[in-house]
Write an enzyme that holds these catalytic residues in place. Structure first.
Site, PDB file in Angstrom:
ATOM      1  N   LYS A 137       0.830  -1.213   0.000  1.00 15.36           N
ATOM      2  CA  LYS A 137       0.000   0.000   0.000  1.00 15.36           C
ATOM      3  C   LYS A 137       0.854   1.248   0.000  1.00 15.36           C
ATOM      4  O   LYS A 137       0.547   2.222  -0.668  1.00 15.36           O
ATOM      5  CB  LYS A 137      -0.948   0.006   1.204  1.00 15.36           C
ATOM      6  CG  LYS A 137      -2.116  -0.939   1.034  1.00 15.36           C
ATOM      7  CD  LYS A 137      -3.169  -0.678   2.076  1.00 15.36           C
ATOM      8  CE  LYS A 137      -4.349  -1.615   1.876  1.00 15.36           C
ATOM      9  NZ  LYS A 137      -5.235  -1.652   3.034  1.00 15.36           N
ATOM     10  N   LYS A 150      -5.543 -10.087  -6.264  1.00 17.29           N
ATOM     11  CA  LYS A 150      -6.659 -10.362  -5.361  1.00 17.29           C
ATOM     12  C   LYS A 150      -7.887  -9.545  -5.774  1.00 17.29           C
ATOM     13  O   LYS A 150      -7.731  -8.388  -6.184  1.00 17.29           O
ATOM     14  CB  LYS A 150      -6.193  -9.911  -3.975  1.00 17.29           C
ATOM     15  CG  LYS A 150      -6.852 -10.542  -2.807  1.00 17.29           C
ATOM     16  CD  LYS A 150      -6.254  -9.973  -1.536  1.00 17.29           C
ATOM     17  CE  LYS A 150      -6.634  -8.519  -1.383  1.00 17.29           C
ATOM     18  NZ  LYS A 150      -6.693  -7.946  -0.084  1.00 17.29           N
ATOM     19  N   LYS A 181     -12.070  -3.859  -4.462  1.00 11.19           N
ATOM     20  CA  LYS A 181     -12.876  -2.795  -5.087  1.00 11.19           C
ATOM     21  C   LYS A 181     -12.007  -1.839  -5.900  1.00 11.19           C
ATOM     22  O   LYS A 181     -12.508  -1.107  -6.737  1.00 11.19           O
ATOM     23  CB  LYS A 181     -13.681  -1.973  -4.086  1.00 11.19           C
ATOM     24  CG  LYS A 181     -13.649  -2.453  -2.714  1.00 11.19           C
ATOM     25  CD  LYS A 181     -14.518  -1.697  -1.768  1.00 11.19           C
ATOM     26  CE  LYS A 181     -14.117  -2.003  -0.343  1.00 11.19           C
ATOM     27  NZ  LYS A 181     -14.612  -3.230   0.208  1.00 11.19           N
TER      28      LYS A 181
HETATM   29  P1  AMP Z   1     -11.211  -5.535   4.406  1.00 10.08           P
HETATM   30  O1  AMP Z   1     -12.137  -4.927   3.443  1.00 10.08           O
HETATM   31  O2  AMP Z   1      -9.789  -5.344   4.051  1.00 10.08           O
HETATM   32  O3  AMP Z   1     -11.515  -5.136   5.810  1.00 10.08           O
HETATM   33  O4  AMP Z   1     -11.440  -7.095   4.306  1.00 10.08           O
HETATM   34  C1  AMP Z   1     -12.374  -7.774   5.082  1.00 10.08           C
HETATM   35  C2  AMP Z   1     -12.056  -9.250   5.069  1.00 10.08           C
HETATM   36  O5  AMP Z   1     -12.207  -9.759   3.741  1.00 10.08           O
HETATM   37  C3  AMP Z   1     -10.627  -9.577   5.498  1.00 10.08           C
HETATM   38  O6  AMP Z   1     -10.651 -10.723   6.334  1.00 10.08           O
HETATM   39  C4  AMP Z   1      -9.908  -9.873   4.217  1.00 10.08           C
HETATM   40  O7  AMP Z   1      -8.846 -10.792   4.383  1.00 10.08           O
HETATM   41  C5  AMP Z   1     -11.034 -10.487   3.380  1.00 10.08           C
HETATM   42  N1  AMP Z   1     -10.800 -10.294   1.935  1.00 10.08           N
HETATM   43  C6  AMP Z   1     -10.716  -9.123   1.256  1.00 10.08           C
HETATM   44  N2  AMP Z   1     -10.513  -9.346  -0.055  1.00 10.08           N
HETATM   45  C7  AMP Z   1     -10.475 -10.699  -0.210  1.00 10.08           C
HETATM   46  C8  AMP Z   1     -10.290 -11.552  -1.332  1.00 10.08           C
HETATM   47  N3  AMP Z   1     -10.120 -11.074  -2.559  1.00 10.08           N
HETATM   48  N4  AMP Z   1     -10.308 -12.894  -1.124  1.00 10.08           N
HETATM   49  C9  AMP Z   1     -10.497 -13.401   0.115  1.00 10.08           C
HETATM   50  N5  AMP Z   1     -10.672 -12.647   1.225  1.00 10.08           N
HETATM   51  C10 AMP Z   1     -10.656 -11.304   1.063  1.00 10.08           C
END
Ligand code: AMP
Length: 326
Positions: A115, A194, A197
């Site tokens: 990041k 990955k 958004k």
């Molecule tokens: P965040 O939006 O970063 O708070 O992500 C929320 C949860 O979703 C976290 O546990 C991330 O590890 C999981 N996550 C986000 N993107 C992915 C993805 N592409 N595949 C699997 N898990 C994801």
């Protein structure tokens, strides 16, 4: 017997996508429904301030994610659901943990390095994993359902717990990351990355309309050849679609391969789009209904915050005492 404790958070940065759902939410709901865990799930609004954001959009983003979590099956009768900033002990414990976390450990975090390369640096982005450790420790969690991008942060939390316990006496449980069968959902238009958004064309949101899902899946990058075969190294695009479809349909990957033997990618993709559409249709409907009454959604999370505060304050008092604060 005391149940094990499950803790996880999700950032309010926009609508949830199927990576969030398959990587984390589904696992969190499963642990909740197993009846074997006391679950604490929260919207990590403070974490979300480390990225770029507009203040006037934050409230709506919090509501979106809160409604998405409820629609996806998190149940306030079974889990404590709350908003991180409504429980001040998170930042207070975060500070204490900052004082014992080596800079070197934080500098190794790959998510920070990735990041930091892409955006303007801020100290919050650097210390984010320390606040995450506080999120986990306050509830004595032993399991943390997360996508595999969070493994390194949970590992760091274990290191911090050991360091603190070694210096001040046994206080924190060492947590473990737990995964679903799909800990890393890849972007549809770039299966090397990955799903996120920030790559909207390759990202399916949990409430995308059926025609939007169809369009995104039909234009998903597939691989050379025409065989529907699971081979993450040589066929990352098809393998990603197979993993998503298997997780949502309950069919084994092998079963799907057999179903599409001798058929073209186009037919396979139509099937994938239909599986995704059918699976998320009720979630989409529930979410829309919840968002018609945002006050009710906020009330659910306020009740959870009151419950979380009681537990977190107690843990924080224990920590203050251990480090000698009066
Ligand atoms: P965040 O939006 O970063 O708070 O992500 C929320 C949860 O979703 C976290 O546990 C991330 O590890 C999981 N996550 C986000 N993107 C992915 C993805 N592409 N595949 C699997 N898990 C994801």
């Amino acid at each position: 017997m005391q149940k094990q404790i499950s803790v996880s958070g999700i950032q309010p940065t926009g609508t949830l996508h199927i990576g969030n759902y398959l990587g984390m939410l589904k696992g969190a709901v499963d642990l909740q429904n197993s009846g074997q865990y006391d679950c604490f799930y929260f919207i990590v609004d403070l974490h979300s301030l480390t990225g770029e954001f507009k203040a006037e959009e934050k409230r709506q983003q919090i509501l979106e994610v809160a409604a998405g979590c409820l629609a996806a099956g998190l149940d306030p009768k079974q889990s404590t659901l709350f908003i991180q900033s409504h429980v001040p002990a998170h930042t207070e414990l975060g500070w204490i943990l900052n004082t014992i976390t080596p800079m070197g450990e934080l500098s190794r975090m790959t998510q920070y390095k990735d990041k930091a390369d892409r955006m303007e640096n801020n100290v919050g982005l650097f210390t984010y994993p320390v606040l995450m450790a506080a999120d986990i420790f306050l509830y004595n969690a032993s399991v943390v359902p997360v996508g595999d991008d969070q493994d390194q942060h949970v590992e760091l939390a274990r290191t911090i717990a050991r360091k603190f316990n070694g210096r001040f006496g046994q206080t924190f449980v060492e947590p473990k990351a737990v995964h679903t069968t799909t800990p890393r959902v890849m972007s549809l238009d770039n299966p090397e990355r990955k799903m996120s958004k920030s790559l909207p064309a390759g990202c399916i949101f949990i409430d995308d309309a059926p025609e939007v899902i169809k369009k995104k899946v039909m234009s998903a990058v597939t691989d050379s050849g025409s065989e529907v075969k699971y081979d993450p190294t040589n066929k990352p695009g098809v393998s990603n679609l197979l993993e998503i479809t298997s997780a949502l349909s309950g069919k084994e990957i092998l079963e799907l391969e057999i179903l599409f033997t001798g058929k073209q990618y186009g037919e396979f993709k139509s099937y994938v789009a239909q599986v995704i559409t059918d699976y998320f249709a009720p979630i989409r409907e529930r979410k829309a209904k919840l968002l018609k009454n945002p006050e009710k959604v906020l009330k659910i999370f306020a009740a959870g915050s009151a419950k979380a505060n009681k537990i977190a304050e107690k843990k924080l008092a224990e920590v203050y005492e251990k480090v000698g604060l009066i």
